[in-house]
Design an enzyme around this catalytic site. Structure first.
Site, PDB file in Angstrom:
ATOM      1  N   GLU A 150       5.309   3.805  -4.804  1.00  0.00           N
ATOM      2  CA  GLU A 150       5.291   2.615  -3.898  1.00  0.00           C
ATOM      3  C   GLU A 150       4.149   1.533  -4.107  1.00  0.00           C
ATOM      4  OE1 GLU A 150       5.720   4.621   0.566  1.00  0.00           O
ATOM      5  OE2 GLU A 150       4.353   5.802  -0.573  1.00  0.00           O
ATOM      6  N   ASN A 199      -5.332   3.318  -0.549  1.00  0.00           N
ATOM      7  CA  ASN A 199      -4.427   3.674  -1.529  1.00  0.00           C
ATOM      8  C   ASN A 199      -4.400   3.013  -2.733  1.00  0.00           C
ATOM      9  OD1 ASN A 199      -3.230   6.049  -0.299  1.00  0.00           O
ATOM     10  ND2 ASN A 199      -2.171   4.958   1.321  1.00  0.00           N
ATOM     11  N   GLY A 201       7.239  14.136   7.000  1.00  0.00           N
ATOM     12  CA  GLY A 201       8.327  14.037   7.939  1.00  0.00           C
ATOM     13  C   GLY A 201       8.537  15.394   8.556  1.00  0.00           C
ATOM     14  N   LYS A 258      -5.961   1.506   4.971  1.00  0.00           N
ATOM     15  CA  LYS A 258      -5.265   2.691   4.441  1.00  0.00           C
ATOM     16  C   LYS A 258      -4.602   1.891   3.180  1.00  0.00           C
ATOM     17  CE  LYS A 258      -2.188   6.546   4.758  1.00  0.00           C
ATOM     18  NZ  LYS A 258      -1.174   7.398   5.474  1.00  0.00           N
TER      19      LYS A 258
END
Length: 303
Positions: free
Chosen positions: A268, A189, A12, A185
């Protein structure tokens, strides 16, 4: 263009700094008090291939955001997507767009709980970013962005964002086949991130071993079969190439899930390996390897 960056971690901050240099007004949003204080007191310090530079950007928590957004770019971890976007409801207007460049599957759908689907864009990024210390980030090497509207329909904001990213030095591609890029992706991952996290290793040692290479290959093929069953066939060869590059050219990179485990944070994995498993179940196929990684990671998080 007035933009909020929701999630002022490494990625970010890199995007916030570059977009501000491209002429956009940028406000960083985060929950980390130390990060907010460091940026407000000393500026955002970015180290890149062309040297170091300090950017003066406002940073705050969501509650202190006041101005209605033209655009919100979401970089929070996927497990915080729902709470994060809900915290920004007071600055989301009828003309606000929201772009998610997060990891995992399902982020756009979570955002749709607060934002009309025709105001949502989704994508992926390969821009390198590392958080060095509060208020200090590094980005060395090249990377880009692929994105498009959630509805699949073109909109002027797509070209506007692409132009701003290009001016900021970030290669941007408006890609109507963005779901394929997202799945690609996610599978990468799910293969490299989760495996390295469980083994407490970087990609290099995994690629030095025949069993490590075989494990990664099998995980990629299983993930690709689930993507195909869900109606989004991908180029598995491309994911294999990404994994090989990770094992050889980024041997010592510490994957985000491993960083999270070492720091005692939740990962995640639910929205990466777990999402692959949920998609497999929804479409009548099996993903036993990814389910094993998912459950092992969930146990590891609780230890």
């Amino acid at each position: 263009m007035f933009v909020y960056i929701l999630g002022a971690g490494a990625m970010g901050c890199v995007f916030g700094a570059k977009l501000s240099a491209a002429g956009w007004r940028v406000h960083l949003i985060d929950v980390n008090a130390k990060q907010i204080a460091a940026i407000n007191e000393a500026g955002l310090k970015l180290s890149g291939d062309n040297g170091k530079k300090t950017y003066r950007l406002p940073a705050s928590n969501a509650a202190d955001a006041k101005e209605t957004a033209d655009l919100i770019i979401v970089f929070t971890k996927s497990l915080h997507t729902s709470d994060g976007i809900a915290s920004m409801k007071h600055v989301i207007g009828d003309k606000t767009y929201v772009l998610t460049l997060q990891n995992g599957l399902g982020n756009a759908e979570k955002i749709a709980a607060c934002v009309a689907r025709d105001r949502i864009l989704e994508g992926v990024t390969t821009v390198p970013a590392d958080l060095v210390s509060p208020g200090v980030v590094a980005s060395h090497g090249s990377g880009g962005v692929q994105f498009y509207t959630l509805t699949g329909e073109t909109a002027p904001i797509v070209e506007e964002i692409s132009a701003a990213l290009a001016k900021a030095g970030i290669d941007a591609k408006a890609d109507p086949a963005i779901r394929e890029a997202i799945w690609t992706k996610v599978i990468f991952n799910a293969t490299m991130n989760a495996t390295c996290a469980l083994l407490d290793t970087t990609p290099g040692p995994l690629g030095d071993r025949e069993d490590g290479i075989a494990l990664a290959a099998a995980l990629i093929e299983e993930g690709a079969s689930v993507a195909s069953a869900s109606g989004c066939p991908i180029d598995a060869a491309g994911v294999h190439a990404m994994a090989k590059m990770s094992m050889t050219q980024h041997r010592n990179h510490i994957p985000s899930m491993l960083q999270d485990l070492r720091a005692g944070r939740r990962t995640e994995v639910d929205d990466i390996n777990g999402a692959i498993v949920r998609q497999a179940r929804a479409h009548g196929v099996h993903a036993p390897m990814h389910e094993t990684l998912w459950r092992l990671m969930r146990v590891r998080e609780d230890l």
